[in-house]
Design a protein around this motif. Structure first.
Motif: not given
Length: 254
Positions: A211-236
């Motif tokens: 939904i957020k980054f249009d990828v379905d595998k974590s290995i396809l995330l960019t460095k910045q996207q991974a950082h944002e996803f980690i922050q989202d997960l930490l908030l959850l």
């Protein structure tokens, strides 16, 4: 035109000079008929095709992109039969490099006349597959090449290129999150650890990335996207432990 015959040789009288414009070929259809054809095509799209299923909009492009279900629907509506040929393939199993080029031919079901041909290709070095195990996506690559060839042929046969673009959803997407560098191993380990701590299923995590980054595998995330996803997960995770109100307070204090 009169003919002069002499010594068994036919001589043609020269034509008088005419307006050069008279040598232009006649149009098969009038401008009115062309306009009516476009209007009927637009009406078919409006009444029979579904946005998000048959076609979709891609940020940065003025026209929507035709998707495979929409291409199939056009084939049914126009009475096209499809012939698929793999015209070139590279399968280097020792190094994991795969490439396919496909030709799709559309013919009129009633007359058998070929209406259009389309070419599509796909390979394991494309951005969408670069970081995936190439041996697990071989069939996907071939299907993608077939789909691209089909859409190319349909746009040509139906003259719908004025309404749709060519298969943009498969093009490399611009990085709106900053930076093209892939996520680091440390970031990926952190993602896995937080997901496990939250007792979140892999399916839910994949859906969030889709939904957020249009990828379905974590290995396809960019460095910045991974950082944002980690922050989202930490908030959850914080919300699970302290409640949504505490999360709001936490955000406001930052």
């Amino acid at each position: 035109m009169k003919q002069q015959i002499s010594n068994n040789v036919v001589h043609l009288k020269k034509e008088s000079t005419t307006n050069p414009s008279s040598t232009l070929p006649d149009l098969i259809i009038t401008s009115t008929e062309a306009k009516e054809r476009i209007e009927k095509l637009q009406e078919f799209v409006k009444t029979s095709m579904v946005r998000g299923v048959d076609y979709g909009s891609i940020d940065g492009f003025s026209k929507p992109t035709l998707l495979k279900p929409g291409a199939e629907k056009f084939c049914d509506a126009f009475g096209f039969s499809k012939t698929v040929d793999v015209i070139n393939r590279i399968e280097q199993w020792d190094v994991g490099i795969f490439s396919y080029e496909v030709r799709v031919t559309l013919s009129n079901k009633e007359t058998g006349v070929v209406e259009a041909e389309g070419i599509g290709s796909c390979n394991s070095k494309e951005a969408s597959f670069r970081y995936q195990d190439p041996f697990t996506v071989v069939n996907t690559l071939l299907k993608m090449a077939k789909k691209r060839a089909l859409i190319d042929a349909v746009l040509s046969a139906t003259r719908a290129s004025g309404l749709f673009t060519q298969d943009i959803e498969d093009f490399p997407k611009p990085d709106r999150k900053g930076g093209d560098a892939p996520a680091t191993a440390h970031q990926l380990k952190t993602l896995f650890r937080i997901v496990k701590q939250m007792d979140m299923s892999n399916g839910v995590a994949k859906e969030m990335m889709k939904i957020k980054f249009d990828v379905d595998k974590s290995i396809l995330l960019t460095k910045q996207q991974a950082h944002e996803f980690i922050q989202d997960l930490l908030l959850l995770q914080y919300a699970q432990q302290h409640g949504n109100d505490a999360v709001i307070d936490h955000i406001q204090q930052q």
